[in-house]
Every structure is written in structure tokens, then in C-alpha cells.
Design a protein around this motif. Structure first.
Motif, mmCIF file in Angstrom:
data_model
loop_
_atom_site.group_PDB
_atom_site.id
_atom_site.type_symbol
_atom_site.label_atom_id
_atom_site.label_comp_id
_atom_site.label_asym_id
_atom_site.label_seq_id
_atom_site.Cartn_x
_atom_site.Cartn_y
_atom_site.Cartn_z
ATOM 1 N N ASP A 16 0.819 -1.219 0.000
ATOM 2 C CA ASP A 16 0.000 0.000 0.000
ATOM 3 C C ASP A 16 0.849 1.264 0.000
ATOM 4 O O ASP A 16 0.591 2.204 -0.758
ATOM 5 N N SER A 17 1.866 1.319 0.860
ATOM 6 C CA SER A 17 2.714 2.511 0.910
ATOM 7 C C SER A 17 3.499 2.681 -0.381
ATOM 8 O O SER A 17 3.739 3.808 -0.836
ATOM 9 N N VAL A 18 3.893 1.563 -0.979
ATOM 10 C CA VAL A 18 4.602 1.628 -2.256
ATOM 11 C C VAL A 18 3.680 2.171 -3.336
ATOM 12 O O VAL A 18 4.066 3.022 -4.152
ATOM 13 N N ARG A 19 2.444 1.689 -3.354
ATOM 14 C CA ARG A 19 1.483 2.133 -4.349
ATOM 15 C C ARG A 19 1.236 3.635 -4.254
ATOM 16 O O ARG A 19 1.137 4.338 -5.272
ATOM 17 N N ASP A 20 1.145 4.156 -3.030
ATOM 18 C CA ASP A 20 0.897 5.578 -2.847
ATOM 19 C C ASP A 20 2.031 6.420 -3.447
ATOM 20 O O ASP A 20 1.791 7.406 -4.156
ATOM 21 N N LYS A 21 3.272 6.045 -3.169
ATOM 22 C CA LYS A 21 4.396 6.822 -3.689
ATOM 23 C C LYS A 21 4.534 6.654 -5.198
ATOM 24 O O LYS A 21 4.867 7.612 -5.909
ATOM 25 N N LEU A 22 4.297 5.455 -5.692
ATOM 26 C CA LEU A 22 4.363 5.256 -7.137
ATOM 27 C C LEU A 22 3.292 6.068 -7.852
ATOM 28 O O LEU A 22 3.495 6.538 -8.977
ATOM 29 N N THR A 23 2.151 6.259 -7.187
ATOM 30 C CA THR A 23 1.106 7.104 -7.748
ATOM 31 C C THR A 23 1.619 8.527 -7.936
ATOM 32 O O THR A 23 1.418 9.154 -8.973
ATOM 33 N N VAL A 24 2.300 9.042 -6.921
ATOM 34 C CA VAL A 24 2.835 10.407 -6.984
ATOM 35 C C VAL A 24 3.927 10.512 -8.042
ATOM 36 O O VAL A 24 3.914 11.416 -8.885
ATOM 37 N N TRP A 25 4.883 9.600 -8.008
ATOM 38 C CA TRP A 25 6.003 9.677 -8.956
ATOM 39 C C TRP A 25 5.531 9.501 -10.390
ATOM 40 O O TRP A 25 6.038 10.164 -11.299
ATOM 41 N N ASP A 26 4.565 8.609 -10.596
ATOM 42 C CA ASP A 26 4.060 8.398 -11.945
ATOM 43 C C ASP A 26 3.329 9.629 -12.458
ATOM 44 O O ASP A 26 3.387 9.955 -13.652
ATOM 45 N N GLY A 31 3.276 13.879 -16.273
ATOM 46 C CA GLY A 31 3.151 15.310 -16.508
ATOM 47 C C GLY A 31 1.758 15.773 -16.876
ATOM 48 O O GLY A 31 1.596 16.863 -17.438
ATOM 49 N N ASP A 32 0.742 14.990 -16.569
ATOM 50 C CA ASP A 32 -0.637 15.375 -16.870
ATOM 51 C C ASP A 32 -1.185 16.229 -15.731
ATOM 52 O O ASP A 32 -1.253 15.763 -14.596
ATOM 53 N N PRO A 33 -1.595 17.484 -16.005
ATOM 54 C CA PRO A 33 -2.150 18.327 -14.931
ATOM 55 C C PRO A 33 -3.350 17.689 -14.235
ATOM 56 O O PRO A 33 -3.535 17.873 -13.031
ATOM 57 N N ASN A 34 -4.183 16.928 -14.972
ATOM 58 C CA ASN A 34 -5.315 16.261 -14.338
ATOM 59 C C ASN A 34 -4.851 15.242 -13.299
ATOM 60 O O ASN A 34 -5.438 15.114 -12.222
ATOM 61 N N HIS A 88 2.287 23.295 -15.869
ATOM 62 C CA HIS A 88 3.217 22.258 -15.425
ATOM 63 C C HIS A 88 4.492 22.312 -16.248
ATOM 64 O O HIS A 88 4.453 22.381 -17.477
ATOM 65 N N VAL A 89 5.640 22.292 -15.561
ATOM 66 C CA VAL A 89 6.948 22.239 -16.212
ATOM 67 C C VAL A 89 7.432 20.789 -16.138
ATOM 68 O O VAL A 89 7.642 20.267 -15.040
ATOM 69 N N PRO A 90 7.645 20.108 -17.263
ATOM 70 C CA PRO A 90 7.950 18.663 -17.240
ATOM 71 C C PRO A 90 9.395 18.348 -16.873
ATOM 72 O O PRO A 90 10.115 17.681 -17.620
ATOM 73 N N VAL A 91 9.826 18.800 -15.705
ATOM 74 C CA VAL A 91 11.203 18.560 -15.276
ATOM 75 C C VAL A 91 11.422 17.080 -14.942
ATOM 76 O O VAL A 91 12.462 16.502 -15.266
ATOM 77 N N ALA A 92 10.445 16.438 -14.304
ATOM 78 C CA ALA A 92 10.607 15.035 -13.910
ATOM 79 C C ALA A 92 10.821 14.136 -15.124
ATOM 80 O O ALA A 92 11.693 13.258 -15.120
ATOM 81 N N SER A 93 10.042 14.349 -16.171
ATOM 82 C CA SER A 93 10.217 13.537 -17.379
ATOM 83 C C SER A 93 11.522 13.874 -18.082
ATOM 84 O O SER A 93 12.171 12.995 -18.666
ATOM 85 N N ASP A 94 11.945 15.141 -18.037
ATOM 86 C CA ASP A 94 13.232 15.527 -18.630
ATOM 87 C C ASP A 94 14.389 14.832 -17.907
ATOM 88 O O ASP A 94 15.350 14.381 -18.540
#
Length: 526
Positions: A16-26, A31-34, A88-94
Motif C-alpha cells: 500500500d505505501s509503495v502504491r501511494d508513492k508510485l502514484t505520486v512519482w508516476d 506530466g498530466d495536470p489532471n 506544469h513544467v515537465p522537469v521530472a520527465s526531462d
């Protein structure tokens, strides 16, 4: 060990805790504002990555951070009656893309234990391995790790290949810090609360497949693989029950961590050995950077030049239809102003200040903080312009980035060695090729190539100082050449320069001339 039984939570509660963080990182990676608004504010959204890990399992992106943290820029709801203007600035994907480029911008050199195996590996590598590694490296940098699994289908293709599988759709099992088994899953159908999942479990010697019909939170009941078109072909390949015997002792999947240790899950046995993504810990900075750019764009919107004109300047649209002005005249709105003493009808210009310098400096500082925390130099992202520099200068300016690259290679090399060795084993057992199964030799390519002029100048200085051999100079100028190509080039150089002449002591033999070397009377070189 069998596949999971039905009627249990899926994914397992231990993750569960892994899923929560993966949700945020993904969400940051996609980079979708929604998605960002849904993760941080609980607002409705969909899964932009299409993986099925979040949307099809939970009915949309859920608030993984929680609405109590309303200070998050992306957690603040848009006021009623206004359009969302968050940028949104797509720094994470860059960052994820740059990490993949640093590792695999050039394909790695893969050699087997013998010439036959090396030739076969060359065929397998040319069959798309380079693209797979680029994809895998980007996923690892974004989500903390990636799986490489060996895939084959004798009905459609005459060779096995490696496939990159995201860490978000996997349940790993560990033994003494090493991957002992892993279960991948995918959502085949999601209709309301009815979800059909396909589970693929890899363990030494076997790959197990199962089809389950359940709900968004429950795995449900196991059904025959033939009940769905996507798994009907797999049913024909089963060798024992729901398993496919691989014929080898190795696990047909490996895990590649992006970076360790994972600071968040050190106390969770189910996740302690997972890697961490490049953006781990920088989420508040990423959120602040988006807020700065959104504020900057708001200044530009408010600061658009407008004029205020008396109502008399407007053209009537007829009784009851109001008045208007040609839009090309840049009129903001009519205002009934009382004329000042001595003034006639006037037109007043309105231009608000755009705080360019303040926003740019703040954004630049935030970006530097994010890149430094992720382990990269700002120069790697083009912050120093496009002026021509040598490879030595590039390495010097990007020292932190290359240090991070070398750290990642420490994790990539053993995992890739194991994956390629397993690929050879499947190629021999399943496809009957005459290869030697053993650890390969893998050399990672240079992410920065030296320009020919600099290489030529270096080679000239070394040759003048008589500090290296012709063979070494040729290898320096052509690092991608095979031994046979290097030897042939050395012979051509010696022949053209008159150094390769017939040896009078060996009939028909040739050897390097001693011309230019002093003799001690016995014909030997000093």
C-alpha cells in the motif's frame, strides 16, 4: 509456489505505501495536470500512463497525498467560475529521459564466451535491445526501478528478446536481498466494478499464468485462460497445469534498481530492496516550480496592454443590443467616466508590470535545487548554451551527472549480465541454437564522443613522444572496431609508411622494419 488465490486484496496490502508513492512519482513523470490535481487534491482524473495500475484499479487517480495538505500548489482547487490556469513544467520527465541518454545514448558492446555466441548476441542485440534499454532506463529513473524479463513466442518469432516492465505493475519477492520471484499483472478489462486481470508469475524454472475476474480492490475468482482472447494463446503453451517449464534454473526476470538505498521503505520487508527514483524528495520543489511558472504566466495575462475608452466611443448595436468596438482596436471595456476639468473625451492606456526578473531568478534557483538533489549538473540540461567545447570540457562541466551515471552503472551491469545470460539460456534450450551459456562481457558506450580533431592531436603527441604503439593509437581513434579491423589498419599504416618490409631471415614473411632505430651491431633494437 502457486499463483495467488482469489478473493484477496490486489495489489497486496503490504504494498500500500509503495502504491501511494508510485502514484505520486508516476503523476510527475507523466506530466498530466489532471493527474497531479487528482493526486494532490483528490480531484477527478484519469491515468495518463495507461498502465492500469491506478485508474483501472481505483476508479481514477486518488489523492495519494491527502487533502489536508492544501498548501501543495496542485492540491488547491480551482475557484468556482474560473478556468484552471496552472502550468506544469515537465522537469521530472526531462530528468528521466536524460538519465536514459547518459546510460544508453550509445548501445553497449555485448560479447559472449566464444565467437559463435558473440555473433548470436550481435543478432539479438540488433533486434531491438538498444531501444529496450533506453525505455527501461527511463522507467527506472522515473519510478525507482524496472524489470527486464525474457520473452519468447515460437509461433511468431524465431528468437527470444528482452522486455522492459514497469515496477508499478509487479509484486516482487526477495530472499537475502535478491529477487527470488516476481508476479507481473495487467488489467485486460475494467467495466464498472468488474475487473479482469492477467497474472504472470516468474520463479526459477517456471512461468505461471492465471486469469482472474474480480473487482477493483479484489483479485476475485480464477478462470480459464481460454476465457479471454488475450490469454488464449498462452493456454496452448502451458506444459504443466498453469505453468510453462523454461528448462533452465535461472529466473527469467531481473530487477534493476535506479539507485539505492530507498530512504522511505528501509523498514518494509516487501519494499526495502526497491530502488528510488531521481525525483525522490524533490516533490515540494517540483510543486513550487510549477507555482512560479503559473504565477509568471498570470503576470503576462494580467499585464496585457489594454485601453479604456469613454462609452461614447463605442458603436451602438441597436436598441437593446448594447454597444461594441472593433476588437482590433484593443479595447478592454467601456467605462462611464466623468470628464476632468479641461479634458475632453480621453483614451487611457493600462499596462501592468510583468515581473520577469523575479520569476526567472526564482525558477532558476528551484531548478538548480531539483537537479542537484537528483544528482545532475545544470550544464547537462543545456544551461550553458550551445558553444562548441571539447569532450574533456564537457565532462568537467557535467562532473556530477557523470558521477551519477557511474553509480547507476554499478546497478545496471550485474542485472544486465544476468538478463543477457538468461537470454542465451532460453535461446539454447527453447530455440536449439549452438551458443555457450555463460556470463557475457558488457561494455557501456561513452555518452560523450571526443571530436576527431582533438583525438588526432592527442594521437600525434603520443606518437611523437613514442609513448604508445600503433595498435593503441588505432584503438583510440576507432574504439568501436574489432581486433581484426585494428590489426589490418595497423598493417596498412606500417606498409604505407615503409615500416612493413620483407624480413630477409624469413622467406615470404613480413615484419616491421627496424628503420629509424639505432643498432648495437647485433641488429637488435635498443
Amino acid at each position: 509456489m502457486p499463483l495467488p488465490s482469489g478473493n484477496q486484496q490486489w495489489p497486496p496490502a503490504a504494498l500500500d505505501s509503495v502504491r501511494d508513492k508510485l502514484t505520486v512519482w508516476d503523476a510527475w513523470y507523466c506530466g498530466d495536470p489532471n493527474a497531479l490535481a487528482a493526486v494532490y487534491g483528490g480531484q477527478g482524473g484519469t491515468d495518463p500512463g495507461g498502465t492500469g495500475f491506478f485508474s483501472s484499479e481505483r476508479g481514477g487517480w486518488r489523492a495519494a497525498v491527502g487533502r489536508t495538505l492544501q498548501r501543495w500548489f496542485w492540491g488547491q482547487p480551482t475557484p468556482s467560475g474560473e478556468q484552471r490556469s496552472k502550468l506544469h513544467v515537465p522537469v521530472a520527465s526531462d530528468i528521466a529521459r536524460t538519465s536514459a541518454d547518459l546510460l544508453f545514448s550509445e548501445p553497449p558492446t555485448v560479447k559472449g564466451p566464444d565467437d559463435t555466441t558473440t555473433k548470436r548476441l550481435g543478432e539479438l542485440v540488433d533486434d531491438g535491445l538498444h531501444g529496450t534499454l533506453l525505455e527501461a532506463a527511463e522507467l527506472a529513473a522515473a519510478l525507482g526501478g524496472v524489470y527486464l524479463r525474457v520473452v519468447w513466442d515460437r509461433e511468431t518469432y524465431p528468437a527470444p528478446w528482452l522486455d522492459a516492465h514497469p515496477a508499478s505493475n509487479a509484486v516482487p519477492e526477495w530472499q537475502w536481498g535478491r529477487l527470488s520471484a516476481v508476479t507481473f499483472w495487467r488489467v485486460l478489462e475494467a467495466d464498472g466494478d468488474r475487473v479482469i486481470r492477467h497474472l504472470e508469475r516468474h520463479e526459477p524454472g517456471f512461468i505461471l499464468h492465471g486469469l482472474y475476474e474480480g473487482s477493483r480492490d479484489n483479485l476475485g475468482t480464477k478462470v480459464p485462460l481460454t476465457d479471454h482472447a488475450a490469454t488464449a494463446g498462452i493456454a496452448r503453451a502451458l506444459t504443466s497445469g498453469d505453468a510453462i517449464a523454461t528448462g533452465i534454473t535461472q529466473l527469467t526476470a531481473v530487477y534493476v534498481p535506479n539507485m539505492r538505498p530507498n530512504r522511505l521503505w528501509r523498514g518494509n520487508p516487501a519494499a526495502a530492496h526497491l530502488g528510488r527514483p531521481d525525483i525522490a524528495g524533490t516533490e515540494p520543489l517540483l510543486d513550487a516550480l510549477d507555482e512560479v511558472y503559473s504565477s509568471w504566466m498570470r503576470d503576462i495575462e494580467i499585464g496585457k496592454g489594454r485601453i479604456i475608452v469613454p462609452g461614447a466611443y463605442l458603436e451602438s448595436n441597436g436598441p437593446g443590443e448594447g454597444a461594441s468596438w472593433d476588437p482590433d482596436r484593443r479595447v478592454y471595456s467601456p467605462l462611464n467616466l466623468l470628464p476632468r476639468s479641461g479634458d475632453g473625451a480621453t483614451i487611457e492606456a493600462v499596462q501592468f508590470q510583468i515581473r520577469v526578473t523575479e520569476h526567472r531568478d526564482t525558477a532558476q534557483d528551484l531548478l538548480e535545487q531539483i537537479l542537484r538533489s537528483a544528482g545532475y549538473s545544470t550544464q547537462t540540461f543545456g544551461e550553458q548554451g550551445d558553444a562548441a567545447v571539447t569532450a574533456t570540457e564537457v565532462v568537467s562541466r557535467n562532473r556530477m551527472s557523470f558521477t551519477t551515471r557511474n553509480r547507476k552503472i554499478v546497478y545496471w551491469r550485474p542485472a544486465l549480465d544476468t538478463a543477457v545470460e538468461t537470454l542465451l539460456a532460453i535461446d539454447k534450450v527453447v530455440f536449439g541454437t549452438n551458443v555457450t551459456v555463460g556470463p557475457p562481457t558488457i561494455e557501456f558506450g561513452d555518452s560523450i564522443s571526443e571530436d576527431p580533431k582533438t583525438l588526432a592531436e592527442t594521437a600525434e603527441l603520443l606518437n611523437r613522444a613514442e609513448a604508445t604503439s600503433r595498435d593503441t593509437l588505432v584503438r583510440m581513434l576507432h574504439p568501436d572496431w574489432e581486433d581484426e579491423q585494428v590489426e589490418a589498419e595497423v598493417d596498412r599504416i606500417l606498409e604505407e609508411t615503409g615500416r612493413l618490409v620483407a624480413d630477409p631471415t624469413l622467406t615470404g614473411a613480413e615484419g616491421p622494419s627496424d628503420a629509424g632505430f639505432p643498432s648495437d651491431g647485433g641488429g637488435s633494437r635498443p
